[in-house]
Design a protein around this motif. Structure first.
Motif, short mmCIF file in Angstrom:
data_model
loop_
_atom_site.label_atom_id
_atom_site.label_comp_id
_atom_site.label_asym_id
_atom_site.label_seq_id
_atom_site.Cartn_x
_atom_site.Cartn_y
_atom_site.Cartn_z
N PRO A 164 -9.99 24.45 22.54
CA PRO A 164 -9.81 25.97 22.58
C PRO A 164 -9.16 26.18 23.96
O PRO A 164 -9.52 25.79 24.92
N SER A 165 -8.39 27.48 23.99
CA SER A 165 -7.77 28.00 25.19
C SER A 165 -7.77 29.53 24.88
O SER A 165 -7.30 30.23 24.05
N VAL A 166 -7.95 30.33 26.16
CA VAL A 166 -7.54 31.71 26.06
C VAL A 166 -6.31 31.93 26.98
O VAL A 166 -6.12 31.34 27.98
N VAL A 167 -5.41 32.46 26.26
CA VAL A 167 -4.17 32.85 26.76
C VAL A 167 -4.17 34.27 27.02
O VAL A 167 -4.39 35.13 26.19
N ALA A 168 -3.79 34.87 28.33
CA ALA A 168 -3.82 36.23 28.54
C ALA A 168 -2.55 36.61 29.25
O ALA A 168 -2.04 35.76 30.03
N GLY A 169 -2.13 37.86 29.11
CA GLY A 169 -0.95 38.49 29.82
C GLY A 169 -0.43 39.80 29.34
O GLY A 169 -1.25 40.43 28.56
N THR A 170 0.71 39.92 29.67
CA THR A 170 1.36 41.27 29.35
C THR A 170 2.45 41.10 28.71
O THR A 170 3.24 40.20 28.87
N LEU A 171 2.75 41.73 27.50
CA LEU A 171 4.00 41.72 26.63
C LEU A 171 4.49 43.25 26.70
O LEU A 171 3.87 43.99 26.37
#
Length: 164
Positions: free
Chosen positions: A83-90
């Protein structure tokens, strides 16, 4: 075939349903992105996957086109099987069908998100077209809609020299 990294996977799967114009394409892209049991929080309030689907779908009304801009994307994982967490702004920019001062009106949606991407434990999840069973199993997003300002031409007095 190598599996894409988590950031590329998240961009392609989230982007696919935000950019989809037809209802069937939207539904398929949405289902390919999310696990049916996905935990959803919108603006810090618990929500459902169906409510998210309706919210995104309803924003397509009177939309002529969509442009996506991604900023500050990070990922916690480096193994495709973990598993991985991807975060950011769209930032979703919608060009509307109606005009303001002879140009399409625009609507901006700023979305800060955190998505847990993993292989779901639900064995009923079908692989997508790339034989990839990964799905978003948890999504936290904060979004705000913004109407960009309308820029009007500023009249100025014409000098005597300009008149001649």
């Amino acid at each position: 075939m190598s599996k894409p990294d988590f950031i590329s996977w998240t961009q392609s799967h989230l982007g696919a349903f935000y950019e989809a114009r037809e209802d069937e394409v939207f539904a398929n892209a949405f289902d390919a992105a999310f696990s049916p049991s996905c935990e959803v929080r919108v603006n810090h309030a618990p929500s459902t996957l169906d409510a998210l689907r309706e919210s995104v779908s309803s924003r397509k009304v009177a939309t002529r086109g969509v442009a996506l801009s991604w900023e500050n994307l990070i990922s916690t994982g480096d193994s495709p099987d973990q598993p991985s967490v991807v975060a950011g702004t769209l930032i979703v920019t919608r060009s509307m069908m109606f005009l303001i001062r002879a140009a399409p009106a625009h609507r901006l949606t700023h979305i800060n998100f955190s998505a847990r991407v993993e292989l779901p434990e639900d064995s009923n999840v079908q692989a997508d077209g790339n034989d990839d069973r990964r799905r978003i199993t948890s999504l936290y997003l904060t979004s705000v809609d913004i109407v960009p300002p309308i820029h009007f031409a500023t009249p100025h007095p014409v000098s005597q020299e300009e008149r001649e």
